[in-house]
Design a protein around this motif. Structure first.
Motif, short mmCIF file in Angstrom:
data_model
loop_
_atom_site.label_atom_id
_atom_site.label_comp_id
_atom_site.label_asym_id
_atom_site.label_seq_id
_atom_site.Cartn_x
_atom_site.Cartn_y
_atom_site.Cartn_z
N SER A 1 59.88 77.55 44.14
CA SER A 1 60.50 77.09 45.38
C SER A 1 62.00 76.97 45.16
CB SER A 1 59.92 75.73 45.77
OG SER A 1 60.65 75.19 46.85
N SER B 1 63.98 75.21 46.79
CA SER B 1 64.44 73.92 47.29
C SER B 1 63.46 72.86 46.82
CB SER B 1 64.50 73.93 48.81
OG SER B 1 64.72 72.63 49.32
N MET C 1 62.98 70.30 48.61
CA MET C 1 62.64 69.60 49.85
C MET C 1 61.30 70.07 50.40
SD MET C 1 64.91 67.29 50.83
CE MET C 1 64.71 67.15 52.58
N PHE C 2 61.30 70.71 51.54
CA PHE C 2 60.09 70.98 52.31
C PHE C 2 59.12 71.96 51.65
CE2 PHE C 2 63.56 69.90 55.22
CZ PHE C 2 63.07 68.71 55.70
N GLU C 3 59.64 73.00 50.97
CA GLU C 3 58.75 73.99 50.38
C GLU C 3 58.09 73.49 49.10
OE1 GLU C 3 62.02 74.48 50.86
OE2 GLU C 3 62.20 75.96 52.44
N ASP D 1 69.38 67.85 47.57
CA ASP D 1 67.99 67.60 47.94
C ASP D 1 67.57 66.16 47.65
OD1 ASP D 1 67.63 70.20 48.78
OD2 ASP D 1 66.46 70.84 47.06
N LEU E 1 66.13 63.46 50.20
CA LEU E 1 64.80 62.88 50.02
C LEU E 1 64.88 61.35 50.07
CD1 LEU E 1 63.34 65.17 47.23
CD2 LEU E 1 62.43 64.90 49.56
N ILE F 1 63.42 61.38 57.64
CA ILE F 1 62.69 62.64 57.49
C ILE F 1 61.24 62.30 57.19
CG2 ILE F 1 62.48 64.82 56.23
CD1 ILE F 1 65.42 64.54 55.43
N SER F 2 60.33 62.74 58.03
CA SER F 2 58.92 62.44 57.87
C SER F 2 58.36 63.02 56.58
CB SER F 2 58.15 63.09 59.02
OG SER F 2 57.70 62.16 59.90
N THR G 1 58.77 62.20 53.35
CA THR G 1 59.55 62.33 52.11
C THR G 1 58.94 61.58 50.93
OG1 THR G 1 61.04 60.62 52.90
CG2 THR G 1 61.77 62.90 53.14
N MET H 1 56.76 64.03 49.58
CA MET H 1 57.55 65.11 48.95
C MET H 1 58.03 64.71 47.56
SD MET H 1 59.94 66.81 51.88
CE MET H 1 59.69 66.16 53.50
N ASP I 1 69.93 72.94 58.66
CA ASP I 1 69.63 71.92 59.66
C ASP I 1 70.90 71.38 60.31
OD1 ASP I 1 68.22 71.99 57.22
OD2 ASP I 1 68.17 69.83 57.04
#
Length: 182
Positions: A19, A21, A23-25, A52, A56, A64-65, A67, A70, A168
């Motif tokens: 990944s 990132s 973050m999300f991935e 990142d 987070l 951020i939902s 996290t 994550m 973003d």
């Protein structure tokens, strides 16, 4: 969900899931890696305010939902790439084990580059910027420098490829940067 399904369907075509990132991935990559018995690698992008880890941490406060999930998944990644010592320190602060952090800085193999010895004033030079259109990248500073150099020294063409993607930070557009410089 699409990324997860892709990884499942193509599981015989790869050995490591990477990944770009943290973050999300990354949580999806780690979840898929555990399910499919694949090694996982995530790269923490940047450090400090744009990093990142900072994002987070802010997300843990509710901006951020997901996290918390994550961060938990990031700690389970087989290896996390830190571009510099600051990123490594930030990763340690959120609980990533030191043995999972790998230092791989961004860089250019300068010994392969053959710079021109003389550009000569008055000759035209083409300058190309490739990168994300993001405040962190300092495109406003780059364009300001282009303007100053063009006014005082040499004529050059500026190219900023149309395929740059927005992050973003949608409010930061190339037009905004150009308007501020005018």
């Amino acid at each position: 969900m699409t990324l997860f399904l892709y990884l499942v369907w193509h599981r015989k075509e790869y050995d490591v899931i990477h990944s770009h990132s943290a973050m999300f991935e990354a949580p999806i990559v780690v979840s898929a890696g555990r399910l499919l018995h694949k090694k996982t690698l995530a790269r923490a992008m940047a450090s400090g305010v744009w990093g990142d880890v900072k994002r987070l941490r802010e997300g843990e406060g509710g901006t951020i939902s997901g996290t918390v999930w994550m961060v938990r998944r990031l700690k389970e990644t087989d290896r996390v790439v830190a571009l510099n010592r600051q990123v490594a320190g930030e990763l340690l602060e959120i609980g990533v084990r030191p043995d999972r952090i790998v230092h791989i800085p961004n860089g250019v193999e300068i010994e392969r580059i053959q710079p021109k010895a003389e550009y000569g004033l008055g000759s035209e030079v083409t300058v190309i910027f490739l990168g994300r259109l993001h405040p962190q990248k300092g495109v406003d500073v780059l364009l300001s420098a282009f303007k100053q150099v063009q006014e005082k020294l040499i004529k050059f063409a500026t190219r900023i490829p149309a395929f740059m993607y927005l992050t973003d930070y949608r409010e930061y557009t190339l037009q905004d940067v150009i308007t501020k410089l005018e």
